[in-house]
Write an enzyme that holds these catalytic residues in place. Structure first.
Site, mmCIF file in Angstrom:
data_model
loop_
_atom_site.group_PDB
_atom_site.id
_atom_site.type_symbol
_atom_site.label_atom_id
_atom_site.label_comp_id
_atom_site.label_asym_id
_atom_site.label_seq_id
_atom_site.Cartn_x
_atom_site.Cartn_y
_atom_site.Cartn_z
ATOM 1 N N THR A 1 -6.382 1.718 7.144
ATOM 2 C CA THR A 1 -5.262 2.071 6.268
ATOM 3 C C THR A 1 -5.608 1.859 4.797
ATOM 4 O O THR A 1 -6.410 0.973 4.466
ATOM 5 C CB THR A 1 -4.048 1.187 6.630
ATOM 6 O OG1 THR A 1 -3.046 1.336 5.626
ATOM 7 C CG2 THR A 1 -4.415 -0.284 6.694
ATOM 8 N N TYR B 1 -0.255 -6.981 7.420
ATOM 9 C CA TYR B 1 -0.675 -5.726 8.072
ATOM 10 C C TYR B 1 -2.042 -5.293 7.538
ATOM 11 O O TYR B 1 -2.984 -5.055 8.303
ATOM 12 C CB TYR B 1 0.372 -4.626 7.830
ATOM 13 C CG TYR B 1 -0.115 -3.259 8.203
ATOM 14 C CD1 TYR B 1 -0.414 -2.952 9.524
ATOM 15 C CD2 TYR B 1 -0.312 -2.270 7.232
ATOM 16 C CE1 TYR B 1 -0.885 -1.695 9.865
ATOM 17 C CE2 TYR B 1 -0.775 -1.022 7.571
ATOM 18 C CZ TYR B 1 -1.066 -0.730 8.889
ATOM 19 O OH TYR B 1 -1.545 0.497 9.228
HETATM 20 N N1 UFG Z 1 10.412 5.198 -0.157
HETATM 21 C C1 UFG Z 1 11.692 5.324 -0.643
HETATM 22 N N2 UFG Z 1 12.723 5.360 0.257
HETATM 23 C C2 UFG Z 1 12.539 5.294 1.607
HETATM 24 C C3 UFG Z 1 11.213 5.174 2.118
HETATM 25 C C4 UFG Z 1 10.163 5.118 1.205
HETATM 26 O O1 UFG Z 1 11.914 5.378 -1.846
HETATM 27 O O2 UFG Z 1 13.532 5.331 2.364
HETATM 28 C C5 UFG Z 1 9.272 5.208 -1.094
HETATM 29 C C6 UFG Z 1 8.416 3.959 -1.073
HETATM 30 O O3 UFG Z 1 8.908 2.989 -1.958
HETATM 31 C C7 UFG Z 1 7.055 4.537 -1.483
HETATM 32 C C8 UFG Z 1 7.055 5.932 -0.875
HETATM 33 O O4 UFG Z 1 8.425 6.254 -0.685
HETATM 34 O O5 UFG Z 1 6.987 4.690 -2.878
HETATM 35 C C9 UFG Z 1 6.350 6.022 0.475
HETATM 36 O O6 UFG Z 1 6.866 5.009 1.348
HETATM 37 P P1 UFG Z 1 6.591 4.985 2.927
HETATM 38 O O7 UFG Z 1 7.432 3.885 3.494
HETATM 39 O O8 UFG Z 1 6.751 6.356 3.471
HETATM 40 O O9 UFG Z 1 5.044 4.639 3.029
HETATM 41 P P2 UFG Z 1 4.219 3.432 2.376
HETATM 42 O O10 UFG Z 1 3.446 3.992 1.232
HETATM 43 O O11 UFG Z 1 5.043 2.258 2.096
HETATM 44 O O12 UFG Z 1 3.289 2.976 3.596
HETATM 45 C C10 UFG Z 1 2.526 3.871 4.371
HETATM 46 C C11 UFG Z 1 2.468 3.357 5.801
HETATM 47 C C12 UFG Z 1 1.705 2.056 5.850
HETATM 48 C C13 UFG Z 1 0.366 2.195 5.178
HETATM 49 C C14 UFG Z 1 0.504 2.790 3.811
HETATM 50 C C15 UFG Z 1 -0.850 3.061 3.268
HETATM 51 O O13 UFG Z 1 3.760 3.180 6.306
HETATM 52 O O14 UFG Z 1 1.514 1.689 7.196
HETATM 53 O O15 UFG Z 1 1.258 4.001 3.862
HETATM 54 O O16 UFG Z 1 -0.775 3.806 2.123
HETATM 55 F F1 UFG Z 1 -0.228 1.000 5.065
#
Ligand code: UFG
Length: 330
Positions: A121, A145
């Site tokens: 990841t 994680y």
């Molecule tokens: N976000 C929102 N609202 C939501 C969900 C997400 O504003 O309801 C934002 C987050 O703050 C972030 C972006 O959208 O800026 C993407 O968020 P995600 O939750 O879709 O994904 P993440 O970047 O947090 O994490 C994902 C995977 C992880 C992995 C990571 C690696 O879920 O397992 O990418 O880049 F580690």
């Protein structure tokens, strides 16, 4: 003619795993999925791939599977993947991810399985200082994680050093999204918190409002930027990784993304455009541990594997995710 290579896919009933199984089926491999079905779905494992329900912690079951079948490679997806949960339950993450990966590597070595592809990841980089992120960027995970995955990478690399016949590819995924463009499978975890899925569920009225986590980031519109990669392009990268190992290439690490990012607001606009529906949002504070921007440098992946993504287009990604979500009952 010799039979097609047989591949063991752990976690193959999950989101990325099931799309990879589909790509392996289509490439002519024989596939056995080993999955404890804690978050995966049996119907996501499309035939002719076979499913054996089991946990990696059940070493006797795993051992007899590896003794019965002659696998040429293992693709290891099975893991816990929710960042906030890893903060509240770190030992579960170290046990389920790192310790069980160690057991799987031991079993692979015992049965002389030569090739191992590991799902890692972008979380291993933490909050990178330079974008786009290349594979030799500093490794500084900021949650259990990411640490559970980085430790697994190190264990795999040490095993490879010690046993020269054993080789691996580590794929570090950025933000995986979308669904099979033919609608056969998709992201089926109802409580998944990923942005594109959450936005699609909101326009469909299955979620009241979409929270925008942070509007004060140092980005053009103040919201977080991520490199969203279509799950079908990522699945293809796994098939190419198998071919890379089968061609006797060295063990290696690859970042998996497209090399450009979209903000939360840009994703919201794309979901509204594709669905033709309004999206209710609510501004919330930043989520703990979220970097402002995360964008991959995919040059090494493109160059080494001759990887040619087919869905590097945010509207194609959103469209496939939306169509999948729409056909689901909840
Ligand atoms: N976000 C929102 N609202 C939501 C969900 C997400 O504003 O309801 C934002 C987050 O703050 C972030 C972006 O959208 O800026 C993407 O968020 P995600 O939750 O879709 O994904 P993440 O970047 O947090 O994490 C994902 C995977 C992880 C992995 C990571 C690696 O879920 O397992 O990418 O880049 F580690």
């Amino acid at each position: 003619m010799s039979p097609a290579p047989k591949i063991l896919v752990t976690g193959g009933a999950g989101y990325i795993g099931s799309h990879t199984v589909l790509a392996l089926n289509e490439a002519g491999y024989r596939v056995v999925v080993y999955d404890n079905l804690s978050s995966g779905h049996p119907e996501a494992v499309l035939p002719p791939a076979k499913l054996l329900a089991g946990d990696l912690g059940d070493s006797a079951k795993l051992d007899s599977l590896l003794a019965e079948e002659q696998f040429s490679a293992i693709i290891h997806f099975a893991a816990s993947i929710v960042v906030p949960e890893s903060i509240s339950h770190p030992l579960h993450y170290y046990h389920n991810n790192t310790i069980k990966t160690t057991g799987l590597i031991q079993a692979a070595l015992k049965h002389q399985i030569r090739h191992f592809i590991f799902s890692s990841t972008a979380a291993v980089y933490g909050s990178p200082e330079h974008l786009p992120v290349s594979e030799n960027a500093p490794l500084n995970p900021i949650n259990p994680y990411g640490r559970s995955k980085l430790m697994s990478e190190w264990i795999l690399r040490d095993a490879t050093q010690a046993y020269p016949y054993f080789r691996h590819v580590i794929l570090r995924y950025f933000n995986v999204a979308g669904a099979d463009p033919r609608g056969r499978i998709g992201q089926s975890t109802p409580e998944a918190t990923h942005l594109i899925k959450a936005a699609c569920r909101t326009v469909l009225g299955r979620k009241e409002k979409l929270e925008i986590f942070g509007t004060d980031y140092p980005t053009p519109d103040g919201t977080g930027i991520r490199d969203y990669i279509h799950v079908t392009d990522l699945a293809k990268a796994h098939v190419l990784a198998l071919e890379h190992l089968a061609a006797d290439s060295d063990s290696d690490i690859f970042n998996c993304g497209y090399g450009h990012g979209y903000s939360v607001r840009e994703i919201i606009a794309a979901v509204q455009k594709i669905s033709g529906l309004p999206l209710q949002t609510h501004t919330s504070p930043r989520r703990t541990g979220d970097p402002a921007q995360l964008v991959a440098d995919p040059e090494k992946l493109r160059r080494t594997f001759n990887w040619k993504p087919q869905f590097d287009d945010i509207e194609k990604i959103v469209k496939s995710a939306y169509q999948w979500e729409k056909q689901r009952p909840y």
